[in-house]
Design a protein around this motif. Structure first.
Motif, PDB file in Angstrom:
ATOM      1  N   ILE A 128      36.909  25.962  56.061  1.00  0.00           N
ATOM      2  CA  ILE A 128      36.853  24.637  56.873  1.00  0.00           C
ATOM      3  C   ILE A 128      35.865  23.746  56.244  1.00  0.00           C
ATOM      4  N   PRO A 129      35.895  22.424  56.311  1.00  0.00           N
ATOM      5  CA  PRO A 129      34.918  21.493  55.497  1.00  0.00           C
ATOM      6  C   PRO A 129      33.483  21.699  56.123  1.00  0.00           C
ATOM      7  N   THR A 130      32.805  22.665  55.434  1.00  0.00           N
ATOM      8  CA  THR A 130      31.474  22.880  55.945  1.00  0.00           C
ATOM      9  C   THR A 130      30.440  22.823  54.686  1.00  0.00           C
ATOM     10  N   LEU A 131      29.313  22.733  54.869  1.00  0.00           N
ATOM     11  CA  LEU A 131      28.535  22.980  53.530  1.00  0.00           C
ATOM     12  C   LEU A 131      28.291  24.684  53.583  1.00  0.00           C
ATOM     13  N   LYS A 132      28.645  25.095  52.474  1.00  0.00           N
ATOM     14  CA  LYS A 132      28.350  26.513  52.457  1.00  0.00           C
ATOM     15  C   LYS A 132      27.835  26.861  51.021  1.00  0.00           C
ATOM     16  N   TYR A 133      26.982  26.941  50.611  1.00  0.00           N
ATOM     17  CA  TYR A 133      26.236  26.822  49.359  1.00  0.00           C
ATOM     18  C   TYR A 133      25.351  27.851  48.863  1.00  0.00           C
ATOM     19  N   ARG A 134      25.388  28.874  50.011  1.00  0.00           N
ATOM     20  CA  ARG A 134      24.835  30.244  49.662  1.00  0.00           C
ATOM     21  C   ARG A 134      25.706  31.559  49.264  1.00  0.00           C
ATOM     22  N   TYR A 135      25.414  32.190  48.228  1.00  0.00           N
ATOM     23  CA  TYR A 135      26.695  33.386  47.748  1.00  0.00           C
ATOM     24  C   TYR A 135      25.767  34.647  47.902  1.00  0.00           C
ATOM     25  N   VAL A 136      26.881  35.415  48.503  1.00  0.00           N
ATOM     26  CA  VAL A 136      26.407  37.076  48.469  1.00  0.00           C
ATOM     27  C   VAL A 136      27.375  37.802  47.646  1.00  0.00           C
ATOM     28  N   HIS A 137      26.943  38.408  46.675  1.00  0.00           N
ATOM     29  CA  HIS A 137      27.379  39.379  45.803  1.00  0.00           C
ATOM     30  C   HIS A 137      27.613  40.874  46.225  1.00  0.00           C
ATOM     31  N   ILE A 138      28.594  41.404  46.135  1.00  0.00           N
ATOM     32  CA  ILE A 138      28.982  42.779  46.668  1.00  0.00           C
ATOM     33  C   ILE A 138      29.226  43.486  45.250  1.00  0.00           C
ATOM     34  N   ASP A 139      28.459  44.374  44.897  1.00  0.00           N
ATOM     35  CA  ASP A 139      28.863  45.528  43.838  1.00  0.00           C
ATOM     36  C   ASP A 139      29.723  46.598  44.408  1.00  0.00           C
ATOM     37  N   ILE A 140      30.703  46.753  43.846  1.00  0.00           N
ATOM     38  CA  ILE A 140      31.914  47.747  44.373  1.00  0.00           C
ATOM     39  C   ILE A 140      31.687  48.843  43.885  1.00  0.00           C
ATOM     40  N   GLU A 141      31.326  49.947  44.914  1.00  0.00           N
ATOM     41  CA  GLU A 141      30.910  51.444  44.605  1.00  0.00           C
ATOM     42  C   GLU A 141      32.165  52.114  44.770  1.00  0.00           C
ATOM     43  N   SER A 142      32.921  52.090  45.870  1.00  0.00           N
ATOM     44  CA  SER A 142      34.041  52.556  46.252  1.00  0.00           C
ATOM     45  C   SER A 142      35.312  51.562  46.510  1.00  0.00           C
ATOM     46  N   LEU A 143      36.432  52.028  46.424  1.00  0.00           N
ATOM     47  CA  LEU A 143      37.620  51.357  46.664  1.00  0.00           C
ATOM     48  C   LEU A 143      38.681  52.063  47.179  1.00  0.00           C
ATOM     49  N   SER A 144      39.297  51.724  48.273  1.00  0.00           N
ATOM     50  CA  SER A 144      40.510  52.501  48.504  1.00  0.00           C
ATOM     51  C   SER A 144      41.524  51.449  49.252  1.00  0.00           C
ATOM     52  N   GLY A 145      42.824  51.948  49.272  1.00  0.00           N
ATOM     53  CA  GLY A 145      43.712  50.937  49.838  1.00  0.00           C
ATOM     54  C   GLY A 145      45.116  51.689  50.213  1.00  0.00           C
ATOM     55  N   ARG A 146      45.891  50.803  50.949  1.00  0.00           N
ATOM     56  CA  ARG A 146      47.326  51.254  51.311  1.00  0.00           C
ATOM     57  C   ARG A 146      48.167  50.168  51.232  1.00  0.00           C
ATOM     58  N   ARG A 147      49.531  50.494  50.640  1.00  0.00           N
ATOM     59  CA  ARG A 147      50.443  49.520  50.779  1.00  0.00           C
ATOM     60  C   ARG A 147      51.636  50.248  51.308  1.00  0.00           C
ATOM     61  N   PHE A 148      52.207  49.210  52.282  1.00  0.00           N
ATOM     62  CA  PHE A 148      53.569  49.675  52.956  1.00  0.00           C
ATOM     63  C   PHE A 148      54.588  48.815  52.672  1.00  0.00           C
ATOM     64  N   LEU A 149      55.727  49.360  52.676  1.00  0.00           N
ATOM     65  CA  LEU A 149      56.852  48.420  52.579  1.00  0.00           C
ATOM     66  C   LEU A 149      57.513  48.120  53.828  1.00  0.00           C
ATOM     67  N   ARG A 150      57.838  46.910  53.975  1.00  0.00           N
ATOM     68  CA  ARG A 150      57.921  46.211  55.389  1.00  0.00           C
ATOM     69  C   ARG A 150      59.651  46.313  55.398  1.00  0.00           C
ATOM     70  N   MET A 151      59.947  47.137  56.336  1.00  0.00           N
ATOM     71  CA  MET A 151      61.684  47.361  56.798  1.00  0.00           C
ATOM     72  C   MET A 151      61.913  47.093  58.146  1.00  0.00           C
ATOM     73  N   PRO A 152      63.085  46.793  58.732  1.00  0.00           N
ATOM     74  CA  PRO A 152      63.384  46.704  60.011  1.00  0.00           C
ATOM     75  C   PRO A 152      62.802  47.747  60.655  1.00  0.00           C
ATOM     76  N   GLU A 153      62.515  47.531  62.021  1.00  0.00           N
ATOM     77  CA  GLU A 153      61.962  48.629  62.950  1.00  0.00           C
ATOM     78  C   GLU A 153      63.196  49.310  63.284  1.00  0.00           C
ATOM     79  N   PRO A 154      62.826  50.920  63.338  1.00  0.00           N
ATOM     80  CA  PRO A 154      63.800  51.811  63.890  1.00  0.00           C
ATOM     81  C   PRO A 154      64.536  51.631  65.322  1.00  0.00           C
ATOM     82  N   ASP A 155      65.658  51.879  65.566  1.00  0.00           N
ATOM     83  CA  ASP A 155      66.027  51.986  66.911  1.00  0.00           C
ATOM     84  C   ASP A 155      65.374  52.556  67.784  1.00  0.00           C
ATOM     85  N   ARG A 156      65.249  52.298  69.076  1.00  0.00           N
ATOM     86  CA  ARG A 156      64.213  52.927  69.879  1.00  0.00           C
ATOM     87  C   ARG A 156      64.983  54.267  70.236  1.00  0.00           C
ATOM     88  N   TRP A 157      66.129  54.107  70.380  1.00  0.00           N
ATOM     89  CA  TRP A 157      66.920  55.436  71.060  1.00  0.00           C
ATOM     90  C   TRP A 157      67.694  56.030  70.118  1.00  0.00           C
TER      91      TRP A 157
END
Length: 125
Positions: A96-125
């Motif tokens: 949003i158009p605000t004054l934000k001139y402070r910066y925070v730096h994060i050193d990455i020590e560990s990283l994990s993630g997941r990826r999912f393929l999007r598919m149609p929802e299965p039939d309920r019954w």
């Protein structure tokens, strides 16, 4: 962190004085080794730098896939003018158009993630 280029939402998680986590929506840039957050003075800046152990989460989706990345690391406010000048050159704009001139730096020590393929929802019954 290559997925950050397609990001949809991101949150930084810090530790409040009572020992409870707190979650903040943030805008950020990552070079793959670290995360840069642009913010304004206030609670978010204080909590992310006073209690430097943080978690950071970003997720997103397209028509074909959804993904989530979680980072743990330590945060510090950029104080040296050379660091601030470099951060100013990063492709990082406030949501949003605000004054934000402070910066925070994060050193990455560990990283994990997941990826999912999007598919149609299965039939309920």
């Amino acid at each position: 962190m290559s997925r950050t280029a397609e990001r949809r939402g991101s949150r930084a998680i810090g530790d409040r004085r009572r020992g409870e986590p707190d979650i903040f929506p943030v805008n950020f840039y990552s070079d793959g080794d670290s995360i840069l957050i642009r913010t304004a003075p206030g609670t978010k800046l204080l909590e992310l730098t006073v209690h430097s152990a943080v978690a950071f989460e970003v997720d997103g989706f397209s028509d074909e896939e959804a993904w989530s990345v979680v980072v743990h690391g330590h945060a510090r406010q950029l104080d040296h003018q050379a660091e601030i000048d470099e951060a100013d050159r990063a492709p990082l704009q406030p949501w949003i158009p605000t004054l934000k001139y402070r910066y925070v730096h994060i050193d990455i020590e560990s990283l994990s993630g997941r990826r999912f393929l999007r598919m149609p929802e299965p039939d309920r019954w």
